[in-house]
Design a protein around this motif. Structure first.
Motif, PDB file in Angstrom:
ATOM      1  N   ASP A   1       0.808  -1.278  -0.159  1.00 32.79           N
ATOM      2  CA  ASP A   1       0.010  -0.066   0.050  1.00 32.79           C
ATOM      3  C   ASP A   1       0.736   1.211   0.208  1.00 32.79           C
ATOM      4  O   ASP A   1       1.770   1.388   0.787  1.00 32.79           O
ATOM      5  CB  ASP A   1      -0.919  -0.043   1.333  1.00 32.79           C
ATOM      6  CG  ASP A   1      -1.702   1.123   1.079  1.00 32.79           C
ATOM      7  OD1 ASP A   1      -1.509   2.259   1.732  1.00 32.79           O
ATOM      8  OD2 ASP A   1      -2.940   1.005   0.381  1.00 32.79           O
ATOM      9  N   GLU A   2       0.486   2.149  -0.700  1.00 31.14           N
ATOM     10  CA  GLU A   2       1.334   3.026  -1.178  1.00 31.14           C
ATOM     11  C   GLU A   2       1.572   4.108   0.142  1.00 31.14           C
ATOM     12  O   GLU A   2       2.673   4.687   0.652  1.00 31.14           O
ATOM     13  CB  GLU A   2       0.921   4.263  -2.233  1.00 31.14           C
ATOM     14  CG  GLU A   2       1.853   5.264  -2.811  1.00 31.14           C
ATOM     15  CD  GLU A   2       1.389   5.617  -4.154  1.00 31.14           C
ATOM     16  OE1 GLU A   2       1.210   7.111  -4.110  1.00 31.14           O
ATOM     17  OE2 GLU A   2       1.047   5.100  -4.989  1.00 31.14           O
ATOM     18  N   GLU A   3       0.436   4.461   0.746  1.00 29.95           N
ATOM     19  CA  GLU A   3       0.102   5.315   2.029  1.00 29.95           C
ATOM     20  C   GLU A   3       0.716   4.634   3.214  1.00 29.95           C
ATOM     21  O   GLU A   3       1.628   5.305   4.067  1.00 29.95           O
ATOM     22  CB  GLU A   3      -1.147   5.890   2.159  1.00 29.95           C
ATOM     23  CG  GLU A   3      -1.493   6.780   0.790  1.00 29.95           C
ATOM     24  CD  GLU A   3      -2.913   7.195   0.908  1.00 29.95           C
ATOM     25  OE1 GLU A   3      -3.536   7.184   2.243  1.00 29.95           O
ATOM     26  OE2 GLU A   3      -3.501   7.809  -0.143  1.00 29.95           O
ATOM     27  N   SER A   4       0.105   3.526   3.586  1.00 33.89           N
ATOM     28  CA  SER A   4       0.553   2.779   4.812  1.00 33.89           C
ATOM     29  C   SER A   4       1.733   1.845   4.816  1.00 33.89           C
ATOM     30  O   SER A   4       2.296   1.870   6.115  1.00 33.89           O
ATOM     31  CB  SER A   4      -0.689   1.725   5.194  1.00 33.89           C
ATOM     32  OG  SER A   4      -0.835   0.801   4.287  1.00 33.89           O
ATOM     33  N   LYS A   5       2.258   1.824   3.591  1.00 30.89           N
ATOM     34  CA  LYS A   5       3.505   0.844   3.389  1.00 30.89           C
ATOM     35  C   LYS A   5       3.065  -0.625   3.936  1.00 30.89           C
ATOM     36  O   LYS A   5       4.209  -1.431   4.187  1.00 30.89           O
ATOM     37  CB  LYS A   5       4.719   1.505   4.174  1.00 30.89           C
ATOM     38  CG  LYS A   5       4.845   3.074   3.473  1.00 30.89           C
ATOM     39  CD  LYS A   5       5.294   3.060   2.018  1.00 30.89           C
ATOM     40  CE  LYS A   5       5.795   4.394   1.871  1.00 30.89           C
ATOM     41  NZ  LYS A   5       5.431   4.748   0.264  1.00 30.89           N
ATOM     42  N   GLU A   6       2.084  -0.823   4.174  1.00 30.04           N
ATOM     43  CA  GLU A   6       1.511  -2.510   4.467  1.00 30.04           C
ATOM     44  C   GLU A   6       1.496  -3.201   3.182  1.00 30.04           C
ATOM     45  O   GLU A   6       0.909  -2.713   2.276  1.00 30.04           O
ATOM     46  CB  GLU A   6       0.309  -2.226   5.205  1.00 30.04           C
ATOM     47  CG  GLU A   6       0.177  -1.520   6.501  1.00 30.04           C
ATOM     48  CD  GLU A   6       1.019  -2.380   7.614  1.00 30.04           C
ATOM     49  OE1 GLU A   6       0.993  -3.574   7.684  1.00 30.04           O
ATOM     50  OE2 GLU A   6       1.791  -1.770   8.433  1.00 30.04           O
ATOM     51  N   PRO A   7       2.126  -4.566   3.429  1.00 30.64           N
ATOM     52  CA  PRO A   7       1.989  -5.397   2.455  1.00 30.64           C
ATOM     53  C   PRO A   7       0.554  -5.484   2.230  1.00 30.64           C
ATOM     54  O   PRO A   7      -0.379  -5.857   2.928  1.00 30.64           O
ATOM     55  CB  PRO A   7       2.607  -6.762   3.019  1.00 30.64           C
ATOM     56  CG  PRO A   7       3.404  -6.084   3.986  1.00 30.64           C
ATOM     57  CD  PRO A   7       2.945  -5.120   4.653  1.00 30.64           C
ATOM     58  N   LEU A   8       0.179  -5.966   0.578  1.00 35.42           N
ATOM     59  CA  LEU A   8      -1.086  -6.180   0.165  1.00 35.42           C
ATOM     60  C   LEU A   8      -1.402  -7.477   0.047  1.00 35.42           C
ATOM     61  O   LEU A   8      -0.418  -8.445  -0.272  1.00 35.42           O
ATOM     62  CB  LEU A   8      -1.479  -5.503  -1.052  1.00 35.42           C
ATOM     63  CG  LEU A   8      -1.318  -3.957  -0.950  1.00 35.42           C
ATOM     64  CD1 LEU A   8      -1.528  -3.458  -2.498  1.00 35.42           C
ATOM     65  CD2 LEU A   8      -2.395  -3.222  -0.197  1.00 35.42           C
ATOM     66  N   ALA A   9      -2.537  -8.278   0.332  1.00 35.63           N
ATOM     67  CA  ALA A   9      -3.003  -9.332   0.249  1.00 35.63           C
ATOM     68  C   ALA A   9      -3.104  -9.760  -1.130  1.00 35.63           C
ATOM     69  O   ALA A   9      -3.475  -8.589  -1.926  1.00 35.63           O
ATOM     70  CB  ALA A   9      -3.925  -9.896   1.041  1.00 35.63           C
TER      71      ALA A   9
END
Length: 104
Positions: free
Chosen positions: A70-78
């Protein structure tokens, strides 16, 4: 474009990337986060995988589009989140093409 087709192609691409890298590929489903789950699936590999997905779909996915984090949160996407993002990118491209055609 059918989300199921994009999901199937994305999983196939990830399996191919892992095979070509000589890495194991655990089972992948819609909830799998490739960045966390796949060995050595790093930011250097992401653009290659996105490009391979574009080829598999006969579409163009911009190399700067990160479909795995995710561009904003920097969390990996499923996988399912990545599929939704790819569909959004492709819809935006189609809208731009339609605008360009209409302007001519």
């Amino acid at each position: 474009m059918d989300p199921n087709v994009v999901r199937t192609k994305l999983i196939e691409v990830l399996q191919t990337v892992q095979s070509l890298s000589g890495e194991e590929c655990p089972a992948i489903d819609g909830a799998t986060k490739p960045v966390e789950t796949l060995p050595k699936f790093t930011s250097k590999v992401w653009p290659v995988a996105a490009g391979m997905l574009g080829i598999a779909l006969s579409k163009s996915i911009p190399c700067e589009a990160n479909i795995f984090v995710d561009e904003e949160s920097k969390e990996p996407l499923a996988i399912n989140q990545s599929v939704a993002l790819v569909l959004k990118i492709l819809e935006a491209q189609e809208a731009e093409e339609a605008e360009g055609t209409a302007a001519e």
